[in-house]
Design a protein around this motif. Structure first.
Motif, PDB file in Angstrom:
ATOM      1  N   LEU A 108       0.817  -1.203   0.000  1.00  0.00           N
ATOM      2  CA  LEU A 108       0.000   0.000   0.000  1.00  0.00           C
ATOM      3  C   LEU A 108       0.858   1.264   0.000  1.00  0.00           C
ATOM      4  N   VAL A 109       2.005   1.177   0.687  1.00  0.00           N
ATOM      5  CA  VAL A 109       2.855   2.360   0.868  1.00  0.00           C
ATOM      6  C   VAL A 109       3.763   2.625  -0.328  1.00  0.00           C
ATOM      7  N   LEU A 110       4.415   1.573  -0.823  1.00  0.00           N
ATOM      8  CA  LEU A 110       5.464   1.776  -1.829  1.00  0.00           C
ATOM      9  C   LEU A 110       4.970   2.433  -3.122  1.00  0.00           C
ATOM     10  N   PRO A 111       3.805   2.063  -3.674  1.00  0.00           N
ATOM     11  CA  PRO A 111       3.356   2.762  -4.891  1.00  0.00           C
ATOM     12  C   PRO A 111       3.124   4.257  -4.661  1.00  0.00           C
ATOM     13  N   VAL A 112       2.579   4.599  -3.485  1.00  0.00           N
ATOM     14  CA  VAL A 112       2.351   6.013  -3.170  1.00  0.00           C
ATOM     15  C   VAL A 112       3.685   6.745  -3.053  1.00  0.00           C
ATOM     16  N   PHE A 113       4.631   6.121  -2.355  1.00  0.00           N
ATOM     17  CA  PHE A 113       5.945   6.738  -2.176  1.00  0.00           C
ATOM     18  C   PHE A 113       6.658   6.900  -3.512  1.00  0.00           C
ATOM     19  N   LYS A 114       6.577   5.870  -4.356  1.00  0.00           N
ATOM     20  CA  LYS A 114       7.239   5.917  -5.661  1.00  0.00           C
ATOM     21  C   LYS A 114       6.673   7.030  -6.532  1.00  0.00           C
ATOM     22  N   LYS A 115       5.368   7.235  -6.443  1.00  0.00           N
ATOM     23  CA  LYS A 115       4.733   8.284  -7.238  1.00  0.00           C
ATOM     24  C   LYS A 115       5.154   9.664  -6.757  1.00  0.00           C
ATOM     25  N   LYS A 116       5.273   9.823  -5.424  1.00  0.00           N
ATOM     26  CA  LYS A 116       5.623  11.123  -4.865  1.00  0.00           C
ATOM     27  C   LYS A 116       7.115  11.424  -4.977  1.00  0.00           C
ATOM     28  N   TYR A 117       7.941  10.383  -4.854  1.00  0.00           N
ATOM     29  CA  TYR A 117       9.404  10.565  -4.852  1.00  0.00           C
ATOM     30  C   TYR A 117      10.049   9.554  -5.805  1.00  0.00           C
ATOM     31  N   PRO A 118       9.868   9.743  -7.106  1.00  0.00           N
ATOM     32  CA  PRO A 118      10.354   8.756  -8.074  1.00  0.00           C
ATOM     33  C   PRO A 118      11.871   8.606  -8.102  1.00  0.00           C
ATOM     34  N   GLY A 119      12.591   9.598  -7.593  1.00  0.00           N
ATOM     35  CA  GLY A 119      14.047   9.525  -7.629  1.00  0.00           C
ATOM     36  C   GLY A 119      14.663   8.729  -6.493  1.00  0.00           C
ATOM     37  N   ILE A 120      13.883   8.381  -5.468  1.00  0.00           N
ATOM     38  CA  ILE A 120      14.415   7.665  -4.308  1.00  0.00           C
ATOM     39  C   ILE A 120      14.180   6.175  -4.475  1.00  0.00           C
ATOM     40  N   TYR A 277      21.711  10.039  12.468  1.00  0.00           N
ATOM     41  CA  TYR A 277      21.168  11.075  11.599  1.00  0.00           C
ATOM     42  C   TYR A 277      20.111  10.466  10.689  1.00  0.00           C
ATOM     43  N   ARG A 278      18.978  11.123  10.609  1.00  0.00           N
ATOM     44  CA  ARG A 278      17.872  10.625   9.785  1.00  0.00           C
ATOM     45  C   ARG A 278      17.806  11.431   8.498  1.00  0.00           C
ATOM     46  N   SER A 279      17.964  10.741   7.397  1.00  0.00           N
ATOM     47  CA  SER A 279      18.012  11.403   6.100  1.00  0.00           C
ATOM     48  C   SER A 279      16.648  11.952   5.708  1.00  0.00           C
ATOM     49  N   ARG A 280      16.672  12.870   4.766  1.00  0.00           N
ATOM     50  CA  ARG A 280      15.410  13.413   4.241  1.00  0.00           C
ATOM     51  C   ARG A 280      14.559  12.300   3.655  1.00  0.00           C
ATOM     52  N   ALA A 281      15.204  11.353   2.962  1.00  0.00           N
ATOM     53  CA  ALA A 281      14.455  10.244   2.368  1.00  0.00           C
ATOM     54  C   ALA A 281      13.721   9.432   3.432  1.00  0.00           C
ATOM     55  N   SER A 282      14.389   9.180   4.559  1.00  0.00           N
ATOM     56  CA  SER A 282      13.742   8.396   5.612  1.00  0.00           C
ATOM     57  C   SER A 282      12.591   9.159   6.236  1.00  0.00           C
ATOM     58  N   ARG A 283      12.725  10.464   6.347  1.00  0.00           N
ATOM     59  CA  ARG A 283      11.658  11.266   6.955  1.00  0.00           C
ATOM     60  C   ARG A 283      10.420  11.306   6.067  1.00  0.00           C
ATOM     61  N   VAL A 284      10.624  11.465   4.770  1.00  0.00           N
ATOM     62  CA  VAL A 284       9.451  11.513   3.887  1.00  0.00           C
ATOM     63  C   VAL A 284       8.841  10.122   3.730  1.00  0.00           C
ATOM     64  N   PHE A 285       9.655   9.072   3.881  1.00  0.00           N
ATOM     65  CA  PHE A 285       9.099   7.715   3.842  1.00  0.00           C
ATOM     66  C   PHE A 285       8.186   7.495   5.049  1.00  0.00           C
ATOM     67  N   LEU A 286       8.640   7.913   6.226  1.00  0.00           N
ATOM     68  CA  LEU A 286       7.816   7.791   7.424  1.00  0.00           C
ATOM     69  C   LEU A 286       6.522   8.581   7.265  1.00  0.00           C
ATOM     70  N   ASP A 287       6.619   9.787   6.724  1.00  0.00           N
ATOM     71  CA  ASP A 287       5.414  10.592   6.491  1.00  0.00           C
ATOM     72  C   ASP A 287       4.431   9.861   5.588  1.00  0.00           C
ATOM     73  N   THR A 288       4.952   9.196   4.550  1.00  0.00           N
ATOM     74  CA  THR A 288       4.103   8.482   3.610  1.00  0.00           C
ATOM     75  C   THR A 288       3.433   7.288   4.279  1.00  0.00           C
ATOM     76  N   VAL A 289       4.191   6.552   5.093  1.00  0.00           N
ATOM     77  CA  VAL A 289       3.619   5.411   5.818  1.00  0.00           C
ATOM     78  C   VAL A 289       2.459   5.875   6.684  1.00  0.00           C
ATOM     79  N   GLN A 290       2.666   6.933   7.457  1.00  0.00           N
ATOM     80  CA  GLN A 290       1.619   7.427   8.344  1.00  0.00           C
ATOM     81  C   GLN A 290       0.407   7.909   7.552  1.00  0.00           C
ATOM     82  N   GLU A 291       0.659   8.577   6.437  1.00  0.00           N
ATOM     83  CA  GLU A 291      -0.421   9.078   5.588  1.00  0.00           C
ATOM     84  C   GLU A 291      -1.270   7.920   5.050  1.00  0.00           C
TER      85      GLU A 291
END
Length: 303
Positions: A108-120, A277-291
């Motif tokens: 459920l999470v990965l397609p949403v994340f891929k669409k929002k952040y295709p470069g990660i 240290y938490r990378s920007r990628a990890s922070r936006v991934f967590l945001d996507t999971v919660q969303e």
């Protein structure tokens, strides 16, 4: 002492083999052996005990491995921090997951994340609870999907979902005609559970013990879908996360009964190494999971 020598020593320790380490590092084995011998001579310490069949770290080698691993991880974190400061649009993220829980959440999470952040690019590592905690504490994953309680004190976490647990029973079981049940009523039942070493098994056993009995386990499986199929076939009863009851694709399903007084729950978290240290990628991934999980919960309440 050179940085590459630290990497060589750490890789050998983790692979437990000079030949496998050489393959992973894309080096000739004689060259790798020469570098380690040079390192041992420089620090005047033997790091590895070698035999014809295997190698292992000496006591000094264990200490060296722990310190070198931290140094290498710190360098990796510095790289990520600099990448974040440069606001790079492309990068990588290593995420750990429990196989069963991840199988129901990540699709459920990965397609949403891929669409929002295709470069990660997301790399997944699936392991059982204890192994995944250890990998996360060592910095081998940036963050991992786990359930509380966490045994490793080197981990900190953020909650992502408080999930209710229900009871799966065979279709012809007397409890299948009821809307709810109490755990203390189950003391004489045959249980089907996940195998020991998985976090959910520990929780399930604890719920029974809190109700005053030790569960009689008749079958074990490493897969929650197999557990459900065995329940549906009349082999016993099982605790099942509510998420699994909604998202299961198995054709043969049991009946589900709510548990009351108390209602058992599990807390799913995203865990990461304490102080890392938490990378920007990890922070936006967590945001996507919660969303995604919030949307999933809202959808389930509409039906």
């Amino acid at each position: 002492m050179e940085l590459r020598q630290l990497l060589y020593a750490v890789t050998i320790a983790e692979e437990k083999s000079f030949s496998r380490a050489a393959d992973k590092l894309h080096l000739a084995q004689p060259s790798l052996s020469q570098q380690i011998a040079k390192l041992e001579k420089e620090i005047n310490i033997i790091l590895f005990e070698r035999s014809t069949s295997s190698i292992r770290l000496t006591d000094a080698g264990e200490r060296f491995y722990e310190s070198a691993s931290k140094i290498l991880d710190s360098i990796e974190q510095l790289k990520k921090e600099m990448q974040d400061m440069a606001e790079l649009e492309k990068g990588g993220l290593t995420v750990g997951s429990l196989p069963i829980t991840g199988a129901h959440i990540l699709p459920l999470v990965l397609p949403v994340f891929k669409k929002k952040y295709p470069g990660i690019q997301v790399r997944l590592i699936e392991e059982a609870t204890r192994a995944l905690e250890q990998l996360t504490a060592r910095g081998k994953t940036e963050m991992s999907l786990l359930s509380l309680p966490l045994a490793d004190p080197n981990l900190e976490w953020e909650p992502i979902l408080e999930e209710e647990i229900c009871l799966a029973v065979p279709p012809d079981h007397p409890l299948s005609q009821r809307e709810d049940a109490e755990i203390r009523e189950l003391k004489d039942e045959a249980f089907i559970m996940l195998k020991k070493g998985q976090g959910f098994r520990t929780l399930a056993s604890g719920w029974c013990e809190d109700a005053g009995f030790v569960p009689r386990v008749v079958f074990e499986s490493s897969n929650i879908e197999t557990v459900q199929s065995l329940v549906a076939a009349g082999m016993g009863i099982a605790f099942v996360p509510k998420m699994v009851t909604r998202l299961s694709t198995e054709p043969l399903l049991p009946r589900y009964v709510a548990l009351r007084n108390p209602t058992p729950c599990r807390t799913l978290v995203m865990a990461y190494r304490r102080g890392r240290y938490r990378s920007r990628a990890s922070r936006v991934f967590l945001d996507t999971v919660q969303e995604v999980l919030v949307a999933m919960e809202q959808a389930s309440h509409r039906f």
